[in-house]
Design a protein around this motif. Structure first.
Motif, PDB file in Angstrom:
ATOM      1  N   UNK A 161       0.816  -1.221   0.000  1.00 18.60           N
ATOM      2  CA  UNK A 161       0.000   0.000   0.000  1.00 18.60           C
ATOM      3  C   UNK A 161       0.849   1.271   0.000  1.00 18.60           C
ATOM      4  N   UNK A 162       2.194   1.104  -0.062  1.00 16.75           N
ATOM      5  CA  UNK A 162       3.071   2.260  -0.142  1.00 16.75           C
ATOM      6  C   UNK A 162       3.543   2.805   1.191  1.00 16.75           C
ATOM      7  N   UNK A 163       3.109   2.222   2.293  1.00 17.86           N
ATOM      8  CA  UNK A 163       3.500   2.704   3.623  1.00 17.86           C
ATOM      9  C   UNK A 163       4.818   2.075   4.058  1.00 17.86           C
ATOM     10  N   UNK A 164       5.489   2.734   4.994  1.00 22.80           N
ATOM     11  CA  UNK A 164       6.774   2.294   5.508  1.00 22.80           C
ATOM     12  C   UNK A 164       6.583   1.100   6.442  1.00 22.80           C
ATOM     13  N   UNK A 165       7.279  -0.005   6.157  1.00 24.76           N
ATOM     14  CA  UNK A 165       7.147  -1.214   6.973  1.00 24.76           C
ATOM     15  C   UNK A 165       7.670  -1.018   8.396  1.00 24.76           C
ATOM     16  N   UNK A 166       8.495   0.021   8.609  1.00 25.88           N
ATOM     17  CA  UNK A 166       9.098   0.246   9.931  1.00 25.88           C
ATOM     18  C   UNK A 166       8.598   1.527  10.589  1.00 25.88           C
ATOM     19  N   UNK A 167       7.432   2.004  10.149  1.00 25.31           N
ATOM     20  CA  UNK A 167       6.887   3.257  10.671  1.00 25.31           C
ATOM     21  C   UNK A 167       6.661   3.202  12.182  1.00 25.31           C
ATOM     22  N   UNK A 168       6.122   2.110  12.687  1.00 23.13           N
ATOM     23  CA  UNK A 168       5.835   1.995  14.122  1.00 23.13           C
ATOM     24  C   UNK A 168       7.106   2.007  14.951  1.00 23.13           C
ATOM     25  N   UNK A 169       8.113   1.288  14.486  1.00 24.77           N
ATOM     26  CA  UNK A 169       9.381   1.243  15.218  1.00 24.77           C
ATOM     27  C   UNK A 169      10.019   2.631  15.270  1.00 24.77           C
TER      28      UNK A 169
END
Length: 411
Positions: A149-157
């Motif tokens: 979906x284009x979002x960063x896989x590590x956004x939460x971290x």
């Protein structure tokens, strides 16, 4: 001032101090809370870092990433993404989870491995890392890792303040290696099938290989330029003891895979020090065809050096194990696996193991896995349509990222 006034003033100061303290504590708790994840204060102990990945067709670039990650802490925990998650997000993996687990576990900088890790760091999995595995930081390379979906896989971290970044190892990728394999297949088939040609163009973007003498065949040269610093970084930095039993095994070790890992594990058990001879490119080509090796000598040497069962390598080892080699390196035992690309050497006039055999120090080892470099290549070719779709998912970003670059090994 009256006694009552003093008491009143002291009481007001107490209330004010209590309120300010409460605000400070509240702000501190908010700082420790991000996206529903309460980050507990780390007790004294080793700094544990986490890195995940697919580690499909594992190469020295993966190993260098793990080396860098380990340097950011005291213990490295590695999550290996499941086959299902890879298929969903990237396309089918070339190597199944069991083989990828064996490869990651064999890297000498890895302390612990988590199977079936998710492709994206979810809130639930991040809590598990922090509380069950006592992870301090989550590590990833400086290349973008985006979800479908284009979002960063590590956004939460990153939002939790527990993310650290390392440098990507330039000049190699799994996509690049697939391109090299398909180029070799194209050179062997006359003419190539339209599907194979299309797939080869998809994976090999014109940045990764040169061909010597301008011909269509011959040893291809990677743009990766090895340095003595990189070799030192991968080396153990220690030699054998005066009474060590030194075991020697040699080979091409092209497309370093789980079969290589298992035979090296067995060889290491037979002595105190495992010395591995890596055959030069021209020797590999002479015995396995002009289309080999896929990886050049220094790339293959780094992959072998990263293996925890290997103590030292000979870069550009001779095809024949001579008496001089045995004496120089004080070799006690020479071994060879039963599963190999080239296993008819005993029928040759110039048997490469004739000397150790005559000295009574040669031993055949039963190979635990029936995997060879050709096995990996066949997996790619037989499933080329799926890998074409997999490459299309990557889009133009990697193509632009690599276009026209020549790389020197750095950190």
């Amino acid at each position: 001032m009256s006694l009552d006034g003093n008491i009143s003033e002291q009481g007001m100061r107490f209330v004010a101090s209590w309120l300010i303290g409460g605000v400070v504590v509240g702000v501190s708790m908010l700082g420790l809370y991000s996206k529903g994840v309460l980050l507990k204060k780390k007790k004294k102990g080793p700094i544990r870092v986490y890195m995940d990945g697919c580690f499909d067709m594992m190469h020295y670039g993966h190993c260098n990433a793990l080396r860098q990650a380990r340097a950011l802490g005291d213990q490295l925990v590695v999550g290996v993404v499941s086959d299902e998650e890879i298929t969903l997000n990237k396309g089918p993996p070339v190597t199944p989870l069991k083989e990828r687990m064996a490869m990651v576990s064999a890297v000498k900088w890895v302390d612990e491995v988590i199977p079936d890790a998710p492709y994206a760091i979810t809130e639930e999995f991040m809590k598990k890392l922090f509380y069950e595995y006592n992870i301090d930081y989550i590590i990833h390379g400086d290349d973008p890792c985006l979800l479908p979906d284009g979002t960063d896989a590590y956004a939460l971290a990153k939002k939790a303040g527990r993310y650290k970044q390392i440098k990507r190892t330039e000049g190699v990728s799994s996509t690049d290696i697939v391109g090299r394999m398909l180029l070799c297949v194209r050179e062997r088939s006359t003419p190539p099938s339209p599907k194979q040609s299309c797939l080869q163009r998809q994976f090999s973007h014109g940045h990764n290989q040169k061909v010597e003498d301008g011909g269509g065949t011959g040893t291809r040269i990677s743009h990766f330029l090895p340095t003595s610093r990189r070799i030192v970084q991968f080396s153990n930095g220690r030699g054998p003891g005066p009474d060590s039993r030194i075991v020697y095994i040699d080979g091409a070790f092209d497309l370093f895979h789980a079969g290589h890992v298992e035979i090296l594990r067995q060889a290491r058990r037979l002595g105190d020090f495992l010395l591995v001879g890596i055959h030069p490119d021209h020797t590999v080509s002479a015995h396995r065809g002009a289309h080999r090796p896929i990886m050049n000598l220094h790339e293959r040497s780094l992959s072998v050096l990263a293996c925890r069962y290997v103590d030292e390598v000979i870069i550009g080892a001779p095809w024949e194990v001579s008496r001089d080699t045995i004496t120089t390196f004080n070799i006690s035992l020479v071994v060879c696996g039963t599963i190999a690309e080239y296993s008819d050497f005993q029928k040759e006039k110039n048997n490469p193991y004739a000397v150790p055999m005559s000295m009574g120090i040669y031993q055949n080892l039963e190979s635990p896995l029936e995997i060879t470099t050709s096995t990996i290549i066949k997996r790619i070719v037989s499933n080329h349509e799926a890998y074409q779709k997999r490459n299309e998912k990557k889009g133009e970003s990697e193509r632009r990222y690599y276009e026209g670059k020549t790389f020197v090994s750095g950190d």
